[in-house]
Design a protein around this motif. Sequence first.
Motif, PDB file in Angstrom:
ATOM      1  N   VAL A  32       0.606  -1.331  -0.074  1.00 38.21           N
ATOM      2  CA  VAL A  32      -0.259  -0.156  -0.320  1.00 38.21           C
ATOM      3  C   VAL A  32       1.266   1.338  -0.375  1.00 38.21           C
ATOM      4  O   VAL A  32       1.074   1.532  -0.514  1.00 38.21           O
ATOM      5  CB  VAL A  32      -0.902   0.104   1.259  1.00 38.21           C
ATOM      6  CG1 VAL A  32      -1.820   1.321   1.081  1.00 38.21           C
ATOM      7  CG2 VAL A  32      -1.542  -1.272   1.296  1.00 38.21           C
ATOM      8  N   GLY A  33       2.018   1.421   0.741  1.00 41.92           N
ATOM      9  CA  GLY A  33       3.211   2.460   0.722  1.00 41.92           C
ATOM     10  C   GLY A  33       3.583   2.622  -0.250  1.00 41.92           C
ATOM     11  O   GLY A  33       3.710   3.913  -0.648  1.00 41.92           O
ATOM     12  N   GLY A  34       3.922   1.783  -1.009  1.00 48.32           N
ATOM     13  CA  GLY A  34       4.968   1.514  -2.013  1.00 48.32           C
ATOM     14  C   GLY A  34       3.956   1.947  -3.246  1.00 48.32           C
ATOM     15  O   GLY A  34       4.208   2.830  -4.047  1.00 48.32           O
ATOM     16  N   GLY A  35       2.362   1.753  -3.213  1.00 47.99           N
ATOM     17  CA  GLY A  35       1.655   1.863  -4.303  1.00 47.99           C
ATOM     18  C   GLY A  35       1.450   3.979  -3.959  1.00 47.99           C
ATOM     19  O   GLY A  35       1.425   4.156  -5.111  1.00 47.99           O
ATOM     20  N   ALA A  36       1.095   3.955  -3.570  1.00 44.69           N
ATOM     21  CA  ALA A  36       0.530   5.224  -3.273  1.00 44.69           C
ATOM     22  C   ALA A  36       2.026   6.128  -3.391  1.00 44.69           C
ATOM     23  O   ALA A  36       2.204   7.386  -3.988  1.00 44.69           O
ATOM     24  CB  ALA A  36       0.475   5.719  -1.395  1.00 44.69           C
ATOM     25  N   MET A  37       3.106   5.437  -2.526  1.00 40.65           N
ATOM     26  CA  MET A  37       4.708   6.278  -3.640  1.00 40.65           C
ATOM     27  C   MET A  37       4.408   7.078  -5.018  1.00 40.65           C
ATOM     28  O   MET A  37       4.677   7.720  -5.738  1.00 40.65           O
ATOM     29  CB  MET A  37       5.892   6.154  -2.442  1.00 40.65           C
ATOM     30  CG  MET A  37       7.084   6.829  -2.778  1.00 40.65           C
ATOM     31  SD  MET A  37       6.474   8.043  -1.826  1.00 40.65           S
ATOM     32  CE  MET A  37       7.160   7.915  -0.689  1.00 40.65           C
ATOM     33  N   LEU A  38       4.422   5.258  -5.721  1.00 42.01           N
ATOM     34  CA  LEU A  38       4.122   5.410  -7.068  1.00 42.01           C
ATOM     35  C   LEU A  38       3.236   6.280  -7.501  1.00 42.01           C
ATOM     36  O   LEU A  38       3.866   6.897  -8.413  1.00 42.01           O
ATOM     37  CB  LEU A  38       4.133   4.132  -7.015  1.00 42.01           C
ATOM     38  CG  LEU A  38       5.083   2.955  -6.958  1.00 42.01           C
ATOM     39  CD1 LEU A  38       4.916   1.926  -7.608  1.00 42.01           C
ATOM     40  CD2 LEU A  38       6.670   3.168  -8.246  1.00 42.01           C
TER      41      LEU A  38
END
Length: 228
Positions: A32-38
């Motif tokens: 979730v965090g990595g997706g939001a960062m992308l």
Amino acid sequence: MVALVLLGVAWVLFSLRRLDRRFLMRGLRWIVGGGAMLVAIAALLFRRIDIAMIVGAVAASVLLRGRLGQFSFDSFGSAPSGNVSKVRSRYLAMELDHDTGELSGRVVDGQFAGWDLMDLGEAETRSLLTEIGQDTESVNLFESWLDTNRAGWREYFTESESASGQGAANGRDPVAEAYAVLGLKPGASDDEIRSAHRELMKGVHPDHGGSEFLAAKINEARDLLLGR
């Protein structure tokens, strides 16, 4: 084809159920965090600064703090703390931590209501034993706590009561008793008293798992003799 897809989904779900919940939530946190960062980076590339700031804040919260609003990835994946047993009687409430073996308790009724059992001294302990004497369940709980946290208390109480009774009947000298406690002969020097006290305290000091009551008696004998 559809049947194969359904079988594949079923296998994935079955595999996930067998994994540790903490491992799953940790992986979900990074997804979730990595997706939001992308998404935030993509918004920057398209010059959507407002979206980038909002989504970037979400990514930072998830990746750095493990939280998404009120939802916590860490608490959701943590194992429940069901390894503590609780029991209550008329006078006492006890908790046993099965992981550490620690037995804690507090007084819930009577003159010492609200006291933690660890705060009870010798006089309070004797008073509480007398007060709860008619309630068998409370007595059993308190004696179990004393056996766990005040090793040697039975022997100390028995010896003290015996010495007190004999002293009153026979007029025994408390100074002679103090010498006997330290294992010394009457007339021992101050250095001998201090040396005997140090040796005895090595085995009974509460900080090293010994008996607080026995330590108190040894300290009392030393103070009485040195005070003379």
